[in-house]
Design a protein around this motif. Structure first.
Motif, PDB file in Angstrom:
ATOM      1  N   ARG A  80       0.931  -1.159  -0.003  1.00 39.98           N
ATOM      2  CA  ARG A  80       0.000   0.055   0.155  1.00 39.98           C
ATOM      3  C   ARG A  80       0.713   1.244   0.006  1.00 39.98           C
ATOM      4  O   ARG A  80       0.537   2.132  -0.655  1.00 39.98           O
ATOM      5  CB  ARG A  80      -0.885  -0.055   1.170  1.00 39.98           C
ATOM      6  N   THR A  81       2.075   1.227   0.854  1.00 38.24           N
ATOM      7  CA  THR A  81       2.761   2.473   0.860  1.00 38.24           C
ATOM      8  C   THR A  81       3.411   2.885  -0.330  1.00 38.24           C
ATOM      9  O   THR A  81       3.415   3.932  -0.798  1.00 38.24           O
ATOM     10  CB  THR A  81       3.940   2.242   2.018  1.00 38.24           C
ATOM     11  N   LEU A 174      -0.294   5.498   9.026  1.00 34.42           N
ATOM     12  CA  LEU A 174      -1.141   5.383   8.116  1.00 34.42           C
ATOM     13  C   LEU A 174      -2.383   5.754   8.382  1.00 34.42           C
ATOM     14  O   LEU A 174      -2.829   5.649   9.564  1.00 34.42           O
ATOM     15  CB  LEU A 174      -1.136   3.688   8.001  1.00 34.42           C
ATOM     16  N   ASP A 175      -3.515   6.003   7.493  1.00 34.49           N
ATOM     17  CA  ASP A 175      -5.173   6.302   8.141  1.00 34.49           C
ATOM     18  C   ASP A 175      -5.700   5.075   8.150  1.00 34.49           C
ATOM     19  O   ASP A 175      -5.091   3.962   7.647  1.00 34.49           O
ATOM     20  CB  ASP A 175      -5.641   7.303   6.980  1.00 34.49           C
ATOM     21  N   ARG A 176      -7.041   5.182   8.156  1.00 33.04           N
ATOM     22  CA  ARG A 176      -7.732   4.049   8.226  1.00 33.04           C
ATOM     23  C   ARG A 176      -7.914   3.009   7.003  1.00 33.04           C
ATOM     24  O   ARG A 176      -8.170   1.911   7.088  1.00 33.04           O
ATOM     25  CB  ARG A 176      -9.430   4.349   8.580  1.00 33.04           C
ATOM     26  N   ILE A 181       0.285   8.980   5.632  1.00 26.90           N
ATOM     27  CA  ILE A 181      -0.235  10.399   6.266  1.00 26.90           C
ATOM     28  C   ILE A 181       1.060  10.948   6.683  1.00 26.90           C
ATOM     29  O   ILE A 181       1.120  12.246   6.856  1.00 26.90           O
ATOM     30  CB  ILE A 181      -1.756  10.566   6.914  1.00 26.90           C
ATOM     31  N   ASP A 182       2.031  10.035   7.198  1.00 35.46           N
ATOM     32  CA  ASP A 182       3.279  10.747   7.531  1.00 35.46           C
ATOM     33  C   ASP A 182       4.229   9.732   7.611  1.00 35.46           C
ATOM     34  O   ASP A 182       3.969   8.431   7.567  1.00 35.46           O
ATOM     35  CB  ASP A 182       2.976  11.073   9.264  1.00 35.46           C
TER      36      ASP A 182
END
Length: 196
Positions: A80-81, A174-176, A181-182
């Protein structure tokens, strides 16, 4: 030689064979050796617990199952990243000009290139052709004299290795939905040793 009981560990060579077969049925073939090695390392690190286990063989398979689960979680986050980083580099920000998109792409390439170049040569070459030179996998396969499926496999393995390097280097928030996100560099050095 008599068959070992469930409470005893089999001979080392037999144990290795069984563990490789166990792992091979649960992870992608390209990762089987790495995961098996991770299992043996964890068993070595926890040999005191192994010595105290009521059923050593069952205990080792629980450890193996945990390592395999960790592998699948890590691969999911890595996938995903990197996909998100690639999508951000390819998709221009609405309302921005093409220069911003190109600047983002150049920044991303400058960040990823040193990691890519640390891969074994055939995997580094696969990423350089498909991501940095933006050749299609078909074109890259033709250039290297590989089958398309062989090229796809090489690119997939190269991406996985690159993701692992990124995850070893940095902590990602990570977000949900699993989007990055960072990101922060880890406190440890690139070799995994503690800084300072």
């Amino acid at each position: 030689m008599p068959e070992p009981t469930s409470r005893a560990l089999p001979a080392w060579s037999e144990f290795q064979r069984r563990m490789r077969r166990y792992v091979g049925g649960r992870v992608e073939p390209a990762w089987a050796d790495d995961v098996t090695g991770d299992i043996f390392l964890r068993l070595l690190q926890r040999q005191d617990s192994l010595a105290e286990a009521r059923d050593p063989l069952a205990w080792t398979y629980r450890v193996a199952a945990n390592v395999i689960a960790d592998h699948h979680r890590r691969r999911s986050v890595e996938r995903r990243t990197l996909e998100q980083l690639g999508a951000e580099a390819r998709a221009p920000d609405p309302g921005s000009n093409g220069g911003d998109h190109e600047a983002l792409r150049r920044d991303l390439e400058a960040c990823l290139l040193p990691f890519a170049l640390e891969l074994p040569p055939k995997y580094a070459e696969a990423l350089l052709l498909t991501y940095f030179e933006e050749l299609s996998q078909v074109e890259a396969a033709r250039r290297l004299g590989l089958s398309v499926s062989g090229m796809k496999s090489r690119v997939q393995r190269a991406r996985a290795m690159l993701k692992r390097q990124l995850m070893d280097c940095c902590d990602f928030e990570l977000d949900r939905r699993g989007a990055v996100i960072d990101m922060r560099p880890r406190e440890a050095g690139r070799d995994g040793s503690a800084a300072g």
